[in-house]
Motif scaffolding. Structure first.
Motif, PDB file in Angstrom:
ATOM      1  N   PHE A 125       0.841  -1.194   0.000  1.00  0.00           N
ATOM      2  CA  PHE A 125       0.000   0.000   0.000  1.00  0.00           C
ATOM      3  C   PHE A 125       0.880   1.249   0.000  1.00  0.00           C
ATOM      4  CE2 PHE A 125      -2.727  -3.226   1.845  1.00  0.00           C
ATOM      5  CZ  PHE A 125      -3.946  -2.999   1.209  1.00  0.00           C
ATOM      6  N   VAL A 126       0.521   2.214  -0.825  1.00  0.00           N
ATOM      7  CA  VAL A 126       1.243   3.482  -0.900  1.00  0.00           C
ATOM      8  C   VAL A 126       0.215   4.602  -0.775  1.00  0.00           C
ATOM      9  CG1 VAL A 126       2.811   4.918  -2.241  1.00  0.00           C
ATOM     10  CG2 VAL A 126       2.944   2.420  -2.413  1.00  0.00           C
ATOM     11  N   PRO A 167     -10.739   2.982  15.582  1.00  0.00           N
ATOM     12  CA  PRO A 167      -9.475   2.560  14.959  1.00  0.00           C
ATOM     13  C   PRO A 167      -9.365   1.049  14.822  1.00  0.00           C
ATOM     14  CG  PRO A 167      -9.109   3.182  17.246  1.00  0.00           C
ATOM     15  CD  PRO A 167     -10.540   3.538  16.930  1.00  0.00           C
ATOM     16  N   LEU A 168      -8.793   0.641  13.697  1.00  0.00           N
ATOM     17  CA  LEU A 168      -8.430  -0.757  13.509  1.00  0.00           C
ATOM     18  C   LEU A 168      -7.065  -1.007  14.154  1.00  0.00           C
ATOM     19  CD1 LEU A 168      -9.417  -1.143   9.742  1.00  0.00           C
ATOM     20  CD2 LEU A 168     -10.784  -1.775  11.740  1.00  0.00           C
ATOM     21  N   GLN A 222      -1.794   2.948   8.143  1.00  0.00           N
ATOM     22  CA  GLN A 222      -2.128   1.742   8.900  1.00  0.00           C
ATOM     23  C   GLN A 222      -3.616   1.428   8.823  1.00  0.00           C
ATOM     24  OE1 GLN A 222      -0.479   2.815  12.776  1.00  0.00           O
ATOM     25  NE2 GLN A 222       1.154   1.303  12.503  1.00  0.00           N
ATOM     26  N   GLN A 223      -4.443   2.465   8.912  1.00  0.00           N
ATOM     27  CA  GLN A 223      -5.893   2.248   8.900  1.00  0.00           C
ATOM     28  C   GLN A 223      -6.377   1.761   7.535  1.00  0.00           C
ATOM     29  OE1 GLN A 223      -7.976   2.646  11.848  1.00  0.00           O
ATOM     30  NE2 GLN A 223      -5.846   2.420  12.494  1.00  0.00           N
ATOM     31  N   VAL A 224      -5.955   2.420   6.467  1.00  0.00           N
ATOM     32  CA  VAL A 224      -6.470   2.042   5.147  1.00  0.00           C
ATOM     33  C   VAL A 224      -5.895   0.710   4.683  1.00  0.00           C
ATOM     34  CG1 VAL A 224      -6.861   4.450   4.533  1.00  0.00           C
ATOM     35  CG2 VAL A 224      -4.726   3.344   3.843  1.00  0.00           C
ATOM     36  N   SER A 225      -4.689   0.363   5.141  1.00  0.00           N
ATOM     37  CA  SER A 225      -4.105  -0.911   4.712  1.00  0.00           C
ATOM     38  C   SER A 225      -4.804  -2.097   5.357  1.00  0.00           C
ATOM     39  CB  SER A 225      -2.610  -0.940   5.041  1.00  0.00           C
ATOM     40  OG  SER A 225      -2.402  -0.965   6.440  1.00  0.00           O
ATOM     41  N   VAL A 231     -13.829   3.028   7.619  1.00  0.00           N
ATOM     42  CA  VAL A 231     -12.524   3.552   8.022  1.00  0.00           C
ATOM     43  C   VAL A 231     -12.458   5.051   7.781  1.00  0.00           C
ATOM     44  CG1 VAL A 231     -10.073   3.580   7.402  1.00  0.00           C
ATOM     45  CG2 VAL A 231     -11.244   1.408   7.790  1.00  0.00           C
ATOM     46  N   LEU A 232     -12.906   5.502   6.611  1.00  0.00           N
ATOM     47  CA  LEU A 232     -12.893   6.930   6.311  1.00  0.00           C
ATOM     48  C   LEU A 232     -13.822   7.696   7.245  1.00  0.00           C
ATOM     49  CD1 LEU A 232     -12.909   6.696   2.415  1.00  0.00           C
ATOM     50  CD2 LEU A 232     -11.034   7.577   3.824  1.00  0.00           C
TER      51      LEU A 232
END
Length: 594
Positions: A75-76, A89-90, A107-110, A120-121
């Motif tokens: 992920f980038v 939060p995850l 970290q959250q989006v991955s 998540v958003l």
């Protein structure tokens, strides 16, 4: 505050060298938004390019540079703005390597699967424009924060999707041409500060709306929304508001750079400054003031000084002179990529210049409180005024009278422009209903005041946010609007409208004042709401007339009726001069395409 950019091929992958050059071109066009730009990231497959100009506010080490990848390189992410926390939060998939917010977001989006992206958003606390790419699935996601504090523009080219924090970065590529549709120009001029939907002043360039995200699984592109306030009616007390406000201030108080506050002497900005100072944050207050007696901003200085003196802090008064208020018009119009629609644009531009010159980087402000908790006297704000007549919520009033009643002379000028440009005003009014007022109809409630509140949040406030982003980023600043906080907004939409100002007509934000009044001098609490005025000095208007005559009418028009010409005030003259200057600047030669 940073600037992000990228390109997603929607057909065959592009050459990696071409993509890298494209990224450098776009970051160079946004160099003012940050202190440095790392090399653009290009997917090994050629399926994406991400680029960023970084303003380091937390963790100023190189570890926080962007684009940022997870430890596995799958992920980038590029991130503009500031994310303070998550309400849900995850679990982090790896130990933190930095203490900057970009890694937290990564970290959250991955961790999010495709069906978790919206949650998540929605859970993120902050202001942001994001783009991340999954190298395994080749999915790219673009997202904008809940209130649209940070912009994200995009357009389609012959073979891909181009996006950036600023329109100028899109134009710098030479892949698109700056074209203005007269009907769009008339519509956006007619509704003025409500001209903040998914379109822009330039044909073919769009902007993500607040709480929207764009999912790209090339060649498929889908637009989705991840958050909307719940308009339930429940009693909201002052203590609950104060607790949410204190949390919002605390979240935004972290920074590794010098800080300032825009202090207008009103309830909102004064409460923000007082809360920050009371919690031990060193923050320098600034107030904008028209010099030479050309405007009515004097009481702002008096009340702002009262607040700063109460806390024993020196107030800096930023003067906008008659000369600067004329000479800056073409420059500010080009920076905003539109005509000037309100005198505040010039004042904010000058104010941010002074703040930056004195070494500040983060700026705190109070904008967003009116749209959530109050209203102003005048022809436009009746949509959230409990004392207003019920007919103001009818379709005919909203499309035919709302904007014209607010500024009759402005309305007459725009109707003349429409006739000269061959634009049908009935078509414009239909577009007002279909597009501008879509958010008025978009909230699931029968309460017209809450629908009006939703309209203000999704239109008027976004206009303010766009203006603040472009004027502040010109001087490499990050503006943090404390009241644009999800928990505070959800309280505002939960609260019955009649409780916000339950006193006699003309009262303003009484519930908010009861929650925050202890932070403020009594004179500030009692102060009647006023917006920042446009200058009205006759000498200044003469200078504006001269500038407008030099620039000519927009689109090369001639023959403005004499009675209309003689009646124009500073706002209308500023609009005409800035329109012509901006349109002429757009005609400059295009850059050579890559």
């Amino acid at each position: 505050m940073c600037g992000i950019a990228g390109f997603i091929p929607l057909g065959a992958p592009r050459e990696r060298q071409w993509l890298a050059a494209l990224g450098r071109t776009m970051t160079e066009a946004m160099a003012h938004r940050g202190e440095s730009a790392a090399a653009p990231w290009v997917a090994p497959s050629g399926a994406a390019m991400l680029a960023c100009v970084r303003l380091a506010v937390q963790d100023r080490s190189g570890a926080g540079d962007q684009p940022m990848a997870d430890p596995d390189g799958r992920f980038v992410l590029v991130n503009n703005g500031e994310v303070y926390a998550s309400r849900a939060p995850l679990a982090p998939p790896w130990p933190r390597r930095t203490h900057c917010d970009t890694e937290f977001v990564l970290q959250q989006v991955s961790r999010a699967t495709a069906d978790q992206e919206a949650s998540v958003l929605s859970g993120l606390d902050g202001m942001f424009a994001l783009a991340w790419h999954d190298t395994r699935t080749r999915r790219t996601v673009l997202a904008r924060d809940h209130f649209g504090v940070k912009p994200l523009h995009y357009c389609y080219t012959d073979d891909g999707l181009l996006f950036a924090s600023e329109v100028q970065a899109l134009l710098a590529t030479g892949l698109i041409r700056p074209e203005v549709d007269p009907a769009e120009f008339v519509l956006r001029s007619w509704v003025r500060m409500d001209a903040a939907d998914e379109h822009t002043w330039l044909s073919g360039i769009r902007v993500l709306q607040p709480a929207e995200y764009l999912v790209v699984d090339a060649p498929r592109v889908r637009l989705r929304r991840y958050w909307q306030p719940d308009p339930s009616d429940e009693v909201v007390g002052a203590e609950e508001i104060r607790a949410a406000f204190d949390r919002a201030v605390a979240l935004r108080s972290v920074a590794d750079v010098p800080r300032a506050a825009v202090l207008s002497g009103g309830v909102d900005s004064s409460a923000v400054f007082s809360a920050l100072h009371g919690s031990g944050v060193e923050v320098a207050p600034y107030v904008a003031h028209y010099e030479d007696g050309i405007g009515g901003s004097g009481s702002d200085v008096d009340h702002a000084r009262l607040v700063s003196t109460t806390h024993g802090v020196r107030l800096t008064v930023c003067e906008l002179s008659r000369r600067d208020a004329v000479m800056l018009i073409p420059e500010v119009a080009h920076r905003l990529m539109r005509p000037l629609l309100h005198g505040a644009e010039l004042a904010m531009y000058q104010l941010y210049r002074r703040i930056s010159a004195e070494g500040r980087v983060v700026v705190y402000s109070g904008h967003g409180a009116d749209e959530m908790w109050g209203y102003q006297d005048g022809g436009y704000f009746p949509v959230v005024d409990p004392a207003a007549a019920t007919h103001v919520h009818g379709r005919h009033y909203l499309t035919h009278h709302l904007y014209r009643d607010e500024r009759p002379l402005w309305g007459e000028l725009i109707e003349w422009l429409a006739r000269e440009l061959g634009v049908d005003m009935e078509d414009i009014r239909q577009r007002v209903w279909d597009r501008v007022l879509r958010e008025y109809r978009g909230l699931d409630t029968i309460d017209p005041l809450k629908r009006g509140r939703h309209h203000l949040m999704r239109r008027f406030l976004v206009y303010v946010n766009d203006m603040v982003d472009l004027t502040s980023s010109t001087y490499t600043l990050e503006d943090r609007p404390v009241f644009q906080d999800v928990a505070l907004a959800e309280l505002a939409f939960r609260c019955p409208e009649h409780l916000k100002s339950p006193s006699a007509p003309g009262s303003h934000k009484e519930l908010l004042k009861s929650a925050l009044g202890i932070l403020l001098p009594p004179a500030v609490v009692r102060r009647r709401k006023q917006g920042f005025p446009s200058p009205t000095d006759p000498v200044y208007e003469q200078a504006l007339r001269k500038l407008a005559a030099e620039q000519g009418l927009p689109f090369g028009l001639t023959g403005l009726p004499a009675h209309l010409h003689d009646a124009l005030g500073s706002g209308e003259l500023m609009f005409l001069a800035s329109s012509s200057a901006w349109l002429e600047r757009l005609r400059t030669p295009e850059p050579t395409p890559l």
